[in-house]
Design an enzyme around this catalytic site. Structure first.
Site, PDB file in Angstrom:
ATOM      1  N   CYS A  36      -5.988   1.238   5.741  1.00  0.00           N
ATOM      2  CA  CYS A  36      -6.558  -0.045   6.152  1.00  0.00           C
ATOM      3  C   CYS A  36      -6.005  -0.409   7.536  1.00  0.00           C
ATOM      4  O   CYS A  36      -5.154   0.293   8.080  1.00  0.00           O
ATOM      5  CB  CYS A  36      -6.200  -1.121   5.128  1.00  0.00           C
ATOM      6  SG  CYS A  36      -4.453  -1.602   5.145  1.00  0.00           S
ATOM      7  N   GLU A  59       0.916   3.923   1.877  1.00  0.00           N
ATOM      8  CA  GLU A  59       1.431   4.313   3.192  1.00  0.00           C
ATOM      9  C   GLU A  59       2.617   3.453   3.593  1.00  0.00           C
ATOM     10  O   GLU A  59       3.625   3.956   4.089  1.00  0.00           O
ATOM     11  CB  GLU A  59       0.361   4.153   4.296  1.00  0.00           C
ATOM     12  CG  GLU A  59      -0.968   4.776   4.000  1.00  0.00           C
ATOM     13  CD  GLU A  59      -1.959   3.816   3.349  1.00  0.00           C
ATOM     14  OE1 GLU A  59      -3.096   3.746   3.825  1.00  0.00           O
ATOM     15  OE2 GLU A  59      -1.582   3.143   2.380  1.00  0.00           O
ATOM     16  N   CYS A 116      -2.045  -1.043   7.526  1.00  0.00           N
ATOM     17  CA  CYS A 116      -1.261   0.194   7.412  1.00  0.00           C
ATOM     18  C   CYS A 116      -1.394   1.053   8.669  1.00  0.00           C
ATOM     19  O   CYS A 116      -0.447   1.737   9.054  1.00  0.00           O
ATOM     20  CB  CYS A 116      -1.679   0.978   6.173  1.00  0.00           C
ATOM     21  SG  CYS A 116      -1.092   0.215   4.635  1.00  0.00           S
ATOM     22  N   HIS A 164       0.835  -1.194   0.000  1.00  0.00           N
ATOM     23  CA  HIS A 164       0.000   0.000   0.000  1.00  0.00           C
ATOM     24  C   HIS A 164       0.873   1.249   0.000  1.00  0.00           C
ATOM     25  O   HIS A 164       2.040   1.208   0.387  1.00  0.00           O
ATOM     26  CB  HIS A 164      -0.926  -0.008   1.210  1.00  0.00           C
ATOM     27  CG  HIS A 164      -2.012  -1.027   1.100  1.00  0.00           C
ATOM     28  ND1 HIS A 164      -3.024  -1.141   2.025  1.00  0.00           N
ATOM     29  CD2 HIS A 164      -2.255  -1.984   0.166  1.00  0.00           C
ATOM     30  CE1 HIS A 164      -3.839  -2.119   1.657  1.00  0.00           C
ATOM     31  NE2 HIS A 164      -3.382  -2.644   0.537  1.00  0.00           N
TER      32      HIS A 164
END
Length: 143
Positions: free
Chosen positions: A98, A72, A101, A70
């Site tokens: 999410c 992040e 993360c 992801h």
């Protein structure tokens, strides 16, 4: 209450994160992230496959491959590989984090998350709030 000047900066950094997300090869969702500390961009990231893997995020059925990182996580990992630290930083991300993360964000020392779209599962945001990380949604990125 947020200052007018801070809001202007927040929107500018979110627009930069949006542009960064466009570099992603993912078809389903393109997400961008920028980490800012002391008014300096210390990292950036977008969702994609790990270094050395083919740039296809989805499998033949159109599902995202499990190993796609992801935005992040990519931004935080870049900081980890540098001499910088996320301690006290703000993360600007185009989609709210999410659960996975959110754990990385909290552990890395990021104290504020600003996002422009909400992810369908808000448990990541709830975790961040519980951890004392300030979260803020800014949908209108125009001046």
């Amino acid at each position: 209450m947020q200052s007018e000047k801070q809001l202007k900066y927040d929107k500018a950094y979110l627009r930069m994160a949006q542009e960064w997300g466009k570099l992603s090869y993912c078809k389903r969702k393109q997400v961008g992230a920028i980490i800012v500390k002391d008014r300096m961009i210390i990292s950036d990231g977008y969702n994609g496959t790990p270094t050395g893997f083919e740039n296809f995020c989805e499998d033949d059925e159109g599902y995202t491959k499990w190993y796609v990182l992801h935005a992040e996580a990519n931004a935080i990992l870049k900081v980890a590989a540098s001499t910088q630290s996320c301690k006290g930083a703000t993360l600007y991300v185009t989609l709210s984090p999410c659960r996975e993360c959110s754990k990385l964000i909290h552990q890395s020392g990021i104290v504020r998350v600003v996002y422009s779209r909400a992810y369908k599962d808000d448990s990541g945001l709830k975790f961040l709030e519980r951890a004392g990380v300030k979260v803020q949604l800014i949908e209108d990125l125009n001046e």
